[in-house]
Scaffold this motif. Structure first.
Motif, PDB file in Angstrom:
ATOM      1  N   UNK A   1      27.342   6.626  -8.999  1.00 18.07           N
ATOM      2  CA  UNK A   1      27.516   5.567 -10.000  1.00 18.07           C
ATOM      3  C   UNK A   1      28.795   4.808  -9.671  1.00 18.07           C
ATOM      4  N   UNK A   2      28.726   3.474  -9.640  1.00 20.80           N
ATOM      5  CA  UNK A   2      29.898   2.635  -9.352  1.00 20.80           C
ATOM      6  C   UNK A   2      30.579   3.068  -8.057  1.00 20.80           C
ATOM      7  N   UNK A   3      29.792   3.254  -7.038  1.00 21.14           N
ATOM      8  CA  UNK A   3      30.277   3.597  -5.689  1.00 21.14           C
ATOM      9  C   UNK A   3      30.945   4.967  -5.610  1.00 21.14           C
ATOM     10  N   UNK A   4      30.859   5.763  -6.654  1.00 19.75           N
ATOM     11  CA  UNK A   4      31.446   7.109  -6.635  1.00 19.75           C
ATOM     12  C   UNK A   4      30.333   8.145  -6.745  1.00 19.75           C
ATOM     13  N   UNK A   5      30.587   9.300  -6.142  1.00 22.11           N
ATOM     14  CA  UNK A   5      29.614  10.384  -6.178  1.00 22.11           C
ATOM     15  C   UNK A   5      30.126  11.497  -7.087  1.00 22.11           C
ATOM     16  N   UNK A   6      29.364  11.804  -8.109  1.00 22.26           N
ATOM     17  CA  UNK A   6      29.726  12.842  -9.069  1.00 22.26           C
ATOM     18  C   UNK A   6      28.650  13.933  -9.063  1.00 22.26           C
ATOM     19  N   UNK A   7      28.943  15.033  -9.771  1.00 22.64           N
ATOM     20  CA  UNK A   7      27.931  16.034 -10.046  1.00 22.64           C
ATOM     21  C   UNK A   7      27.428  15.810 -11.468  1.00 22.64           C
ATOM     22  N   UNK A   8      26.128  15.737 -11.623  1.00 21.88           N
ATOM     23  CA  UNK A   8      25.517  15.509 -12.941  1.00 21.88           C
ATOM     24  C   UNK A   8      24.449  16.574 -13.170  1.00 21.88           C
ATOM     25  N   UNK A   9      23.994  16.627 -14.408  1.00 21.31           N
ATOM     26  CA  UNK A   9      22.878  17.519 -14.703  1.00 21.31           C
ATOM     27  C   UNK A   9      21.942  16.828 -15.693  1.00 21.31           C
ATOM     28  N   UNK A  10      20.702  17.214 -15.634  1.00 20.53           N
ATOM     29  CA  UNK A  10      19.717  16.733 -16.605  1.00 20.53           C
ATOM     30  C   UNK A  10      19.165  17.916 -17.390  1.00 20.53           C
ATOM     31  N   UNK A  11      19.156  17.771 -18.717  1.00 18.86           N
ATOM     32  CA  UNK A  11      18.512  18.755 -19.573  1.00 18.86           C
ATOM     33  C   UNK A  11      17.003  18.550 -19.434  1.00 18.86           C
ATOM     34  N   UNK A  12      16.306  19.539 -18.950  1.00 16.63           N
ATOM     35  CA  UNK A  12      14.894  19.375 -18.633  1.00 16.63           C
ATOM     36  C   UNK A  12      14.019  19.297 -19.878  1.00 16.63           C
TER      37      UNK A  12
END
Length: 441
Positions: free
Chosen positions: A362-373
């Motif tokens: 997001x916005x040229x940056x790489x993060x760790x995210x999660x999705x609640x399934x």
């Protein structure tokens, strides 16, 4: 002794960056290559716990103090706030010496006491955990180890204390696998290493002038699968940690990448491009038979089984950019999981089937995210901008990933719902590709 295989310089790049590969090397042994540890922050609701220095009978090695290691383990989880020993009003070593009023006065919710006794080459620990407000013993146990394994003994006690308080098995006795890169005079040296979760007792398992990629633990914690380029092209190996023996199991034309163990330890998911396009396959390790699980003109890669062991997640650019997909069975139609940005890759589900973690741009940056399934809610968990390679702890409470801090390459461990706990910079060079081992009973 560490063996070393030298091959010509090999660089393989497949079109997309989320899909880059590296490479390899050989056997392995101990080396002084421990990660450092930096406690970054604990949770605001950290539980106050007093780990009283254990009493000692016999000649106990002065190096690794069991109570110190337990205190450090609980601290680095971010969920506990141990009381410094110098602030304790007394140093009991068994239950009838605990005066609960003193510990309430110090604001403690739990107090751990214990005794160490050496008999020959064995050390036995008797320990008890008390709920201060209820004035009740909630854990009492005995454990032992060899004189040279007091660190393992301490991690075991930490696991039991953690489970007694939280109801969730501790993961302090598990291991980390990761890859370090050291550059000198234009030369690169890659090392596949295995350490305790606090970076201690690191051992080099493989060393190479070429990259090493994608280490993955077998369910029994005895083997690692990974990708090596030592033959001049990517190949998948299985490495037995006790013997150092290694077997090349996938060396097809084109790409051989992203191994992921099946729940029974007898099969591997992997990405192969032997037929011209990158697709997900399942290999029976003993027979080497293959079953193709995806079939699409796009790139399908980075497979990993879901919590049922029947379905799997993978990354595909079939929608125009890397996104996470799920197949509920080997023959089902893929279902797209991520929608929050144009780039979501490297899925890592938890063991409960509640969340899937991944790299999110997001916005040229790489993060760790999660999705609640269940709710499909997406949460960005990290604040740094070069995050990669998430791996979930086997108890689902922590998450490790590789990132940059002030120009340094580090591994960072956070609570699975966000909030930093500690980081593990390499003592020298870069560190990447972390993989958290299973809990082995």
């Amino acid at each position: 002794m560490t063996n070393r295989t030298k091959t010509g310089t090999t660089r393989t790049g497949m079109a997309a960056a989320w899909f880059l590969m590296l490479v390899v090397m050989t056997a392995g042994n101990p080396a002084n290559a421990e990660l450092l540890i930096r406690i970054t922050e604990g949770a605001d609701s950290a539980i106050p716990v007093a780990v009283v220095p254990f009493s000692e009978t016999g000649q106990i090695p002065s190096g690794d103090k069991v109570s110190n290691i337990v205190r450090d383990d609980l601290t680095m989880s971010g969920e506990f706030k141990p009381l410094p020993p110098e602030k304790m009003l007394s140093l009991p070593s068994k239950g009838d010496e605990v005066y609960f009023r003193d510990w309430r006065l110090l604001g403690q919710r739990y107090v751990l006491v214990g005794q160490l006794t050496r008999t020959g080459d064995k050390i036995e620990a008797q320990y008890e955990l008390y709920d201060v407000n209820r004035e009740e013993r909630i854990l009492g146990a005995t454990a032992s180890s060899s004189v040279n394994s007091t660190r393992s003994l301490a991690h075991h006690i930490s696991d039991k204390v953690y489970e007694a308080i939280t109801g969730v098995p501790g993961a302090f006795s598990t291991k980390l696998a990761y890859v370090t890169l050291q550059r000198s005079g234009g030369n690169a040296l890659y090392r596949l290493q295995v350490s305790d979760v606090d970076g201690k007792r690191a051992k080099v398992r493989l060393e190479s002038d070429e990259p090493i990629l994608s280490p993955a633990w077998s369910p029994d914690g005895k083997r690692l699968a990974y990708v090596s380029f030592e033959t001049g092209k990517p190949a998948i190996y299985i490495h037995e940690l006790s013997s150092g023996n290694r077997t090349r199991i996938a060396d097809f034309r084109g790409l051989n990448s992203a191994p992921a163990w099946g729940p029974d330890g007898r099969s591997l998911l992997m990405t192969l491009s032997k037929d011209g396009n990158a697709e997900v396959y399942k290999m029976d390790i003993q027979s080497r038979s293959l079953k193709r699980l995806t079939n699409h003109w796009s790139i399908d890669t980075e497979p990993t089984w879901d919590h049922t062991g029947k379905g799997f997640y993978f990354t595909s650019d079939r929608s125009g950019g890397p996104q996470i997909y799920h197949k509920s069975s080997e023959d089902a139609e893929p279902r797209r999981i991520t929608f929050g940005s144009r780039y979501n890759a490297r899925p890592r589900p938890d063991n409960d089937g509640k969340y899937v973690y991944y790299v999110h741009q997001r916005d040229q940056a790489f993060h760790i995210a999660r999705t609640n399934l269940q709710t499909e809610e997406e949460t960005i968990l990290t604040r740094t901008g070069s995050d990669e390679s998430p791996s979930v702890s086997p108890n689902g409470r922590m998450l490790i990933y590789a990132t940059k801090q002030g120009g340094d390459s580090v591994l960072t461990v956070i609570a699975a719902d966000g909030g930093a706990a500690y980081s593990l910079p390499a003592s020298e060079g870069d560190v990447r590709e972390p993989a958290w081992s299973p809990i082995v009973k």
